[in-house]
Design an enzyme around this catalytic site. Structure first.
Site, PDB file in Angstrom:
ATOM      1  N   ASN A 102      39.013  39.612  52.536  1.00  0.00           N
ATOM      2  CA  ASN A 102      38.895  38.255  53.059  1.00  0.00           C
ATOM      3  C   ASN A 102      37.420  37.830  53.164  1.00  0.00           C
ATOM      4  O   ASN A 102      36.566  38.396  52.496  1.00  0.00           O
ATOM      5  CB  ASN A 102      39.675  38.070  54.361  1.00  0.00           C
ATOM      6  CG  ASN A 102      40.178  36.634  54.489  1.00  0.00           C
ATOM      7  OD1 ASN A 102      39.420  35.739  54.818  1.00  0.00           O
ATOM      8  ND2 ASN A 102      41.439  36.419  54.176  1.00  0.00           N
ATOM      9  N   ARG A 103      37.157  36.832  54.006  1.00  0.00           N
ATOM     10  CA  ARG A 103      35.856  36.147  53.910  1.00  0.00           C
ATOM     11  C   ARG A 103      34.816  36.637  54.908  1.00  0.00           C
ATOM     12  O   ARG A 103      35.156  37.012  56.024  1.00  0.00           O
ATOM     13  CB  ARG A 103      36.064  34.634  54.105  1.00  0.00           C
ATOM     14  CG  ARG A 103      36.861  34.025  52.964  1.00  0.00           C
ATOM     15  CD  ARG A 103      37.171  32.557  53.158  1.00  0.00           C
ATOM     16  NE  ARG A 103      37.849  32.040  51.960  1.00  0.00           N
ATOM     17  CZ  ARG A 103      39.149  32.211  51.715  1.00  0.00           C
ATOM     18  NH1 ARG A 103      39.921  32.842  52.561  1.00  0.00           N
ATOM     19  NH2 ARG A 103      39.675  31.762  50.585  1.00  0.00           N
ATOM     20  N   HIS A 152      36.513  38.731  49.475  1.00  0.00           N
ATOM     21  CA  HIS A 152      37.104  39.952  48.902  1.00  0.00           C
ATOM     22  C   HIS A 152      36.088  40.874  48.223  1.00  0.00           C
ATOM     23  O   HIS A 152      36.306  41.352  47.104  1.00  0.00           O
ATOM     24  CB  HIS A 152      38.212  39.577  47.913  1.00  0.00           C
ATOM     25  CG  HIS A 152      39.424  38.962  48.563  1.00  0.00           C
ATOM     26  ND1 HIS A 152      39.830  39.263  49.831  1.00  0.00           N
ATOM     27  CD2 HIS A 152      40.330  38.050  48.086  1.00  0.00           C
ATOM     28  CE1 HIS A 152      40.937  38.572  50.121  1.00  0.00           C
ATOM     29  NE2 HIS A 152      41.253  37.829  49.092  1.00  0.00           N
ATOM     30  N   HIS A 208      46.235  43.588  47.859  1.00  0.00           N
ATOM     31  CA  HIS A 208      46.511  42.160  47.727  1.00  0.00           C
ATOM     32  C   HIS A 208      47.778  41.903  46.912  1.00  0.00           C
ATOM     33  O   HIS A 208      47.864  40.904  46.188  1.00  0.00           O
ATOM     34  CB  HIS A 208      45.301  41.481  47.082  1.00  0.00           C
ATOM     35  CG  HIS A 208      45.141  40.037  47.424  1.00  0.00           C
ATOM     36  ND1 HIS A 208      46.148  39.108  47.224  1.00  0.00           N
ATOM     37  CD2 HIS A 208      44.108  39.360  47.960  1.00  0.00           C
ATOM     38  CE1 HIS A 208      45.707  37.925  47.601  1.00  0.00           C
ATOM     39  NE2 HIS A 208      44.475  38.045  48.062  1.00  0.00           N
ATOM     40  N   TYR A 219      51.230  40.585  45.642  1.00  0.00           N
ATOM     41  CA  TYR A 219      52.029  39.376  45.888  1.00  0.00           C
ATOM     42  C   TYR A 219      53.484  39.743  45.642  1.00  0.00           C
ATOM     43  O   TYR A 219      53.812  40.281  44.576  1.00  0.00           O
ATOM     44  CB  TYR A 219      51.685  38.271  44.881  1.00  0.00           C
ATOM     45  CG  TYR A 219      50.351  37.602  45.019  1.00  0.00           C
ATOM     46  CD1 TYR A 219      49.162  38.305  44.820  1.00  0.00           C
ATOM     47  CD2 TYR A 219      50.270  36.233  45.271  1.00  0.00           C
ATOM     48  CE1 TYR A 219      47.935  37.666  44.895  1.00  0.00           C
ATOM     49  CE2 TYR A 219      49.041  35.586  45.348  1.00  0.00           C
ATOM     50  CZ  TYR A 219      47.882  36.310  45.168  1.00  0.00           C
ATOM     51  OH  TYR A 219      46.665  35.681  45.233  1.00  0.00           O
ATOM     52  N   ASP A 221      47.922  30.806  55.390  1.00  0.00           N
ATOM     53  CA  ASP A 221      46.841  31.610  54.806  1.00  0.00           C
ATOM     54  C   ASP A 221      46.002  32.081  55.996  1.00  0.00           C
ATOM     55  O   ASP A 221      44.851  31.704  56.142  1.00  0.00           O
ATOM     56  CB  ASP A 221      46.027  30.763  53.824  1.00  0.00           C
ATOM     57  CG  ASP A 221      45.008  31.609  53.067  1.00  0.00           C
ATOM     58  OD1 ASP A 221      44.933  32.824  53.336  1.00  0.00           O
ATOM     59  OD2 ASP A 221      44.275  31.053  52.220  1.00  0.00           O
ATOM     60  N   GLN A 280      47.016  39.389  56.883  1.00  0.00           N
ATOM     61  CA  GLN A 280      46.822  38.069  56.303  1.00  0.00           C
ATOM     62  C   GLN A 280      48.140  37.678  55.652  1.00  0.00           C
ATOM     63  O   GLN A 280      48.578  38.306  54.684  1.00  0.00           O
ATOM     64  CB  GLN A 280      45.702  38.112  55.243  1.00  0.00           C
ATOM     65  CG  GLN A 280      45.316  36.749  54.680  1.00  0.00           C
ATOM     66  CD  GLN A 280      44.395  35.959  55.615  1.00  0.00           C
ATOM     67  OE1 GLN A 280      43.833  36.511  56.578  1.00  0.00           O
ATOM     68  NE2 GLN A 280      44.237  34.684  55.342  1.00  0.00           N
ATOM     69  N   GLU A 307      48.659  41.105  53.692  1.00  0.00           N
ATOM     70  CA  GLU A 307      47.479  41.947  53.483  1.00  0.00           C
ATOM     71  C   GLU A 307      47.060  42.552  54.827  1.00  0.00           C
ATOM     72  O   GLU A 307      46.532  41.835  55.690  1.00  0.00           O
ATOM     73  CB  GLU A 307      46.333  41.102  52.926  1.00  0.00           C
ATOM     74  CG  GLU A 307      46.651  40.427  51.609  1.00  0.00           C
ATOM     75  CD  GLU A 307      45.805  39.174  51.397  1.00  0.00           C
ATOM     76  OE1 GLU A 307      44.578  39.302  51.261  1.00  0.00           O
ATOM     77  OE2 GLU A 307      46.359  38.064  51.374  1.00  0.00           O
TER      78      GLU A 307
END
Ligand code: GAL
Length: 376
Positions: free
Chosen positions: A104-105, A130, A204, A206, A276, A313, A341
């Site tokens: 993440n950020r 990431h 990550h 999906y 998100d 997440q 996540e």
């Protein structure tokens, strides 16, 4: 002589494991294509006792596919991804990737550790996302086939040099995937560094429990064992607040279809263009307590998530827009996949009140996360 006998038994066991002529669990290795720099990439197929398959590549230590049955035994690949290594290198969205050093950020790509300010590459507007453009997802890992508790297992290792993407310390990372007889994919992470640094790893992957490429995930009924989220600003950086979610569209304590509330005009849904967000788990780092789940009513397929991490997440594929074609040739459109996540909270290095993501020199980072598949 003893050594010869040992060698012979080892070779026999390896032959059984690799050739797949045995019944029961096995692992096979095949070529998965080539990267632009000419390096060969491999793909490993882990088959469990029941014959169900998970495929993992050493490029980005990614989960490439997970094939599990619906309530009538019909198989589908429930993860988004590409056909080969070339697809992943050219592609986007971190499908199935191990993400690091920092999932993440990180706001403005900056953090201070031991009074030194570190600057990271900005690859998401004004922020670092990431682990940066050449994060762990884009590295070629070493792979070793092992058996863990009699289950097929793949151990992937990567050495991240000091100051790679701006992060201090030489870091050695190990990710071990184990595919158990009851269709649980267990991911064990370990990392060490020779300098104090930060570390937040995740996978990550999906999911679309109808099968990848088969439409959106709005009918999936999601449960998240959390009473709060870390709300974000318009650049998706946490504001620092822990916001209680009882009575809001973020309350997933009771399983609820994603589509039921995603269109509500709730501020955080508007900011995230859907879900998100980092959910603050109630599980107290206990990997035996259910952290989250998704159930797809038409097939009955279910994924359960267990983790040692403090957050998840929950991301509903809001950046997917149909420009990526999946492994079976179908486009991935808006909200065609969902992610759980497991992680430390986003931007923790800039929020001292969040659980720390610091990894001290000589300490060991560990994480275990399990994705378990059933059909009801
Ligand atoms: C998620 C993140 C999203 C988006 C996505 C990759 O982890 O929360 O905002 O960046 O990765 O496309």
């Amino acid at each position: 002589m003893k050594n010869l006998i040992r060698l012979a038994s080892f070779l026999l066991l390896s032959a059984i494991l690799f050739t797949g002529c045995s019944k029961g669990p096995k692992i096979t290795k095949e070529n998965f294509g080539k990267l632009k720099d000419g390096k060969e990439v491999s793909i490993f197929t882990l088959v469990n006792e029941k014959g169900f398959k998970v495929r993992i590549t050493n490029y980005g230590a990614k989960i490439v596919s997970i094939e599990v049955p619906d309530r009538n035994g019909k198989l589908a690949d429930v993860t988004l991804g590409y056909k080969n290594a070339e697809g992943y290198e050219a592609g986007d969205h971190y499908f199935g990737s191990i993400v690091g050093r920092y999932a993440n950020r990180i706001a403005k790509g900056k953090f201070t550790l031991d009074s030194v300010e570190y600057k990271l590459a900005l690859n998401n507007g004004s922020n670092s996302l990431h682990g940066g453009p050449t994060g762990f997802h884009s590295q070629l890992w070493n792979a070793e086939v092992i058996t863990k508790d009699n289950y097929p297992s793949l151990k992937l290792t990567y050495h991240s040099p000091d100051m790679q993407e701006g992060y201090p310390g030489n870091m050695d990372v190990t990710v071990t995937y184990t595919w158990t007889a009851d269709n649980a994919l267990k991911i064990d992470y370990e990392a060490t560094s020779d300098k104090n640094t930060v570390c937040n790893l995740t996978n990550h992957v999906y999911f679309n429990l109808k099968g990848e490429g088969n439409g959106d995930i709005l009918d999936h009924q999601v449960m998240i064992n959390a009473d709060a989220i870390t709300p974000v600003d318009t650049t998706l950086i946490p504001t620092g607040e822990l916001r209680p979610i009882k009575g809001t569209p973020f309350d997933f304590l009771t399983a609820t279809a994603i589509g039921k509330r995603i269109g509500e005009k709730y501020d955080q849904l508007l900011t995230g263009n859907g879900y998100d967000h980092n959910f603050v788990l109630n599980t107290k780092n206990d990997v035996s307590v259910l952290a989250a789940s998704a159930y797809e009513p038409a097939s009955g397929r279910t994924v359960e998530v267990y983790t040692t991490e403090p957050g998840i997440q929950f991301y509903t594929g809001n950046f997917l827009k149909g420009d990526q074609t999946g492994k079976a040739g179908k486009p991935y459109n808006f909200r065609n996949g969902l992610c759980f996540e497991a992680q430390k909270f986003p931007d923790s290095p800039n929020h001292p009140a969040f659980p720390t993501a610091e990894l001290k020199k000589g300490d060991k980072y560990t994480q275990t996360t399990i994705y378990k598949f059933t059909a009801k």
